[in-house]
Design an enzyme around this catalytic site. Structure first.
Site, PDB file in Angstrom:
ATOM      1  N   THR A  11       0.817  -1.227   0.000  1.00  0.00           N
ATOM      2  CA  THR A  11       0.000   0.000   0.000  1.00  0.00           C
ATOM      3  C   THR A  11       0.847   1.272   0.000  1.00  0.00           C
ATOM      4  O   THR A  11       0.307   2.369  -0.110  1.00  0.00           O
ATOM      5  CB  THR A  11      -0.935   0.022   1.227  1.00  0.00           C
ATOM      6  OG1 THR A  11      -0.144  -0.027   2.427  1.00  0.00           O
ATOM      7  CG2 THR A  11      -1.889  -1.167   1.209  1.00  0.00           C
ATOM      8  N   GLY A  12       2.156   1.153   0.138  1.00  0.00           N
ATOM      9  CA  GLY A  12       3.043   2.320   0.142  1.00  0.00           C
ATOM     10  C   GLY A  12       3.368   2.788  -1.274  1.00  0.00           C
ATOM     11  O   GLY A  12       3.014   2.139  -2.265  1.00  0.00           O
ATOM     12  N   ASN A  13       4.072   3.929  -1.364  1.00  0.00           N
ATOM     13  CA  ASN A  13       4.437   4.480  -2.675  1.00  0.00           C
ATOM     14  C   ASN A  13       5.215   3.481  -3.522  1.00  0.00           C
ATOM     15  O   ASN A  13       4.913   3.269  -4.699  1.00  0.00           O
ATOM     16  CB  ASN A  13       5.290   5.746  -2.488  1.00  0.00           C
ATOM     17  CG  ASN A  13       4.493   6.945  -2.059  1.00  0.00           C
ATOM     18  OD1 ASN A  13       3.272   6.963  -2.173  1.00  0.00           O
ATOM     19  ND2 ASN A  13       5.175   7.961  -1.558  1.00  0.00           N
ATOM     20  N   SER A  40      -3.442  -1.802   7.505  1.00  0.00           N
ATOM     21  CA  SER A  40      -3.790  -1.651   6.089  1.00  0.00           C
ATOM     22  C   SER A  40      -4.419  -2.896   5.494  1.00  0.00           C
ATOM     23  O   SER A  40      -4.703  -2.932   4.284  1.00  0.00           O
ATOM     24  CB  SER A  40      -2.529  -1.287   5.283  1.00  0.00           C
ATOM     25  OG  SER A  40      -1.973  -0.082   5.738  1.00  0.00           O
ATOM     26  N   CYS A 130      18.044   4.953  -3.097  1.00  0.00           N
ATOM     27  CA  CYS A 130      17.563   5.535  -4.356  1.00  0.00           C
ATOM     28  C   CYS A 130      18.607   6.430  -5.019  1.00  0.00           C
ATOM     29  O   CYS A 130      18.768   6.414  -6.251  1.00  0.00           O
ATOM     30  CB  CYS A 130      16.261   6.294  -4.119  1.00  0.00           C
ATOM     31  SG  CYS A 130      16.264   7.381  -2.686  1.00  0.00           S
ATOM     32  N   GLN A 157      17.198  15.782  -3.480  1.00  0.00           N
ATOM     33  CA  GLN A 157      16.290  14.655  -3.389  1.00  0.00           C
ATOM     34  C   GLN A 157      14.847  15.084  -3.125  1.00  0.00           C
ATOM     35  O   GLN A 157      14.554  15.874  -2.237  1.00  0.00           O
ATOM     36  CB  GLN A 157      16.773  13.696  -2.283  1.00  0.00           C
ATOM     37  CG  GLN A 157      18.132  13.117  -2.609  1.00  0.00           C
ATOM     38  CD  GLN A 157      18.674  12.171  -1.563  1.00  0.00           C
ATOM     39  OE1 GLN A 157      19.843  12.221  -1.212  1.00  0.00           O
ATOM     40  NE2 GLN A 157      17.824  11.292  -1.048  1.00  0.00           N
ATOM     41  N   SER A 160       9.280  12.541  -2.145  1.00  0.00           N
ATOM     42  CA  SER A 160       8.750  11.175  -2.207  1.00  0.00           C
ATOM     43  C   SER A 160       9.731  10.174  -1.630  1.00  0.00           C
ATOM     44  O   SER A 160       9.342   9.066  -1.258  1.00  0.00           O
ATOM     45  CB  SER A 160       8.391  10.796  -3.643  1.00  0.00           C
ATOM     46  OG  SER A 160       9.500  10.939  -4.501  1.00  0.00           O
ATOM     47  N   LYS A 214      25.252   6.414   3.356  1.00  0.00           N
ATOM     48  CA  LYS A 214      24.729   5.346   2.501  1.00  0.00           C
ATOM     49  C   LYS A 214      25.277   5.461   1.082  1.00  0.00           C
ATOM     50  O   LYS A 214      25.698   4.464   0.483  1.00  0.00           O
ATOM     51  CB  LYS A 214      23.197   5.404   2.458  1.00  0.00           C
ATOM     52  CG  LYS A 214      22.493   4.970   3.728  1.00  0.00           C
ATOM     53  CD  LYS A 214      20.993   5.198   3.580  1.00  0.00           C
ATOM     54  CE  LYS A 214      20.247   4.925   4.867  1.00  0.00           C
ATOM     55  NZ  LYS A 214      18.792   5.231   4.739  1.00  0.00           N
ATOM     56  N   HIS A 242      14.957  12.433  -8.190  1.00  0.00           N
ATOM     57  CA  HIS A 242      16.184  12.863  -7.521  1.00  0.00           C
ATOM     58  C   HIS A 242      17.187  13.363  -8.561  1.00  0.00           C
ATOM     59  O   HIS A 242      17.323  12.783  -9.649  1.00  0.00           O
ATOM     60  CB  HIS A 242      16.835  11.700  -6.757  1.00  0.00           C
ATOM     61  CG  HIS A 242      16.120  11.304  -5.508  1.00  0.00           C
ATOM     62  ND1 HIS A 242      15.004  11.941  -5.029  1.00  0.00           N
ATOM     63  CD2 HIS A 242      16.390  10.298  -4.620  1.00  0.00           C
ATOM     64  CE1 HIS A 242      14.616  11.359  -3.906  1.00  0.00           C
ATOM     65  NE2 HIS A 242      15.443  10.365  -3.642  1.00  0.00           N
TER      66      HIS A 242
END
Length: 343
Positions: A11-13, A40, A130, A157, A160, A214, A242
């Site tokens: 259910t997430g992006n 959810s 990402c 960035q 989202s 990261k 991004h």
């Protein structure tokens, strides 16, 4: 022959984007199950022309699934990924939970596809950050040609990257500014509407943020541990996409023209680099696209062998969902799944 897939965090992006991309690319799936938390459970999500009703993660039997695409955050992944892997289902994890484990391959298919065979050590494959994913797609062909010594990266960035809450906060704050309401700050450390914030994730002892660390650690693991990397990560008021300004120092000579030619032939790359108004790509154009766009390719006159490039990609696609699906395709196309549960 089709495979059985489980999508955790459907259910997430990123989970919703994974479902879209699986359908778009015609992944050979006989069954796709959407999983979520109890909160959810029962939420409906789209998968092509079908509607899936999410099931409860805690009670699902993963022994009947071939691949689990995990997009529910680091804490959920730490708890569930080893259990799912032990049930014989290969986990492709979008969180940072296992990226730095030496026994878990960290994969960007255009860059280090051969490393995917290492998945059998723990039955887990990690998807990179990402920002790292698009960065290494652009760097790999240049590194192969002239060998990179050092990179300096500044990221821009989109919100989202902080999930639906980040996107909602930018929308609400922007609306509040226009109607002269009070601007409420909840998700980010400072107001994000009409502002930029040089702070993503927590601060570390050396003054870097975790997001910057990261990028440094993952680039070394995926591309080459000898490359020196420094990064400044900035959150900007953009919904999707991004961007990165990258300064590269090479061991061997390379010209801007050579770099353009190399990148035009490189997998996953799309060069848009005209020396004119609008002759470059912005995050707005990258939204909804699979490519990593490279623009503003030019020689750095302050270095003996230096280049500057501008790199843009849709962080929900190449930075997360698309890369995860490409990893699943690698497993199938290289015959690395035993197929014992394949229909």
């Amino acid at each position: 022959m089709g495979y059985r897939l489980a999508i955790v965090g459907a259910t997430g992006n990123v989970g919703r984007e994974i479902l879209n991309i699986l359908d778009e690319r015609g992944f050979p799936a006989d069954e796709v199950v959407a999983l979520a938390s109890r909160r959810s459970q029962g939420t409906e999500v789209a998968y092509g022309d079908k509607t899936l009703k999410t099931q409860f993660l805690d009670t699902f039997d993963f022994s009947q699934s071939d691949i689990c695409l995990m997009s529910a955050g680091g804490e959920v992944s730490k708890k569930w990924s080893p259990k799912i892997a032990a049930a014989g289902c290969v986990v492709i994890d979008n969180s940072s939970a296992f990226r730095y484990d030496p026994d878990v391959p960290l994969i960007v298919p255009e860059v280090n596809a051969d490393a995917v065979a290492m998945f059998s050590r723990k039955n887990i494959i990690a998807n990179p950050n990402c920002s790292t994913a698009q960065l290494v797609v652009a760097l790999k062909p240049l590194h192969d040609h002239a060998k990179i010594k050092r990179i300096v990266v500044s990221t821009y960035q989109s919100v989202s990257g902080a999930g639906k809450e980040g996107m909602d906060e930018l929308f609400k704050q922007s609306r509040a500014v226009f109607v002269a309401d009070a601007v409420e700050v909840n998700k980010f450390t400072k107001r994000i509407a009409f502002n930029v914030i040089p702070h993503i994730d927590v601060f570390m002892e050396d003054g870097s943020t975790k997001e910057e660390w990261k990028v440094m650690a993952e680039t070394k693991k995926i591309l080459d541990p000898k490359i020196k990397v420094t990064c400044t990560a900035v959150r900007v008021p953009v919904f999707i996409g991004h961007s990165e300004a990258v300064n590269i120092e090479f061991e061997n000579p390379i010209t801007a023209d050579e770099a353009r030619a190399i990148l035009r032939e490189a997998p996953g790359c799309l060069v848009v680099d005209k020396h004119e108004d609008g002759g470059y790509t912005t995050p707005y154009e990258s939204a909804g696209e699979d490519a990593t766009y490279i623009s503003r390719i030019r020689e750095d006159q302050t270095l003996e062998n230096g280049l500057n490039i501008w790199v843009v990609a849709d962080n929900l696609r190449k930075g997360a969902a698309l890369n995860a699906v490409q990893i699943a395709e690698l497993l199938v196309n290289r015959g690395l799944l035993k197929g014992k549960k394949a229909a």
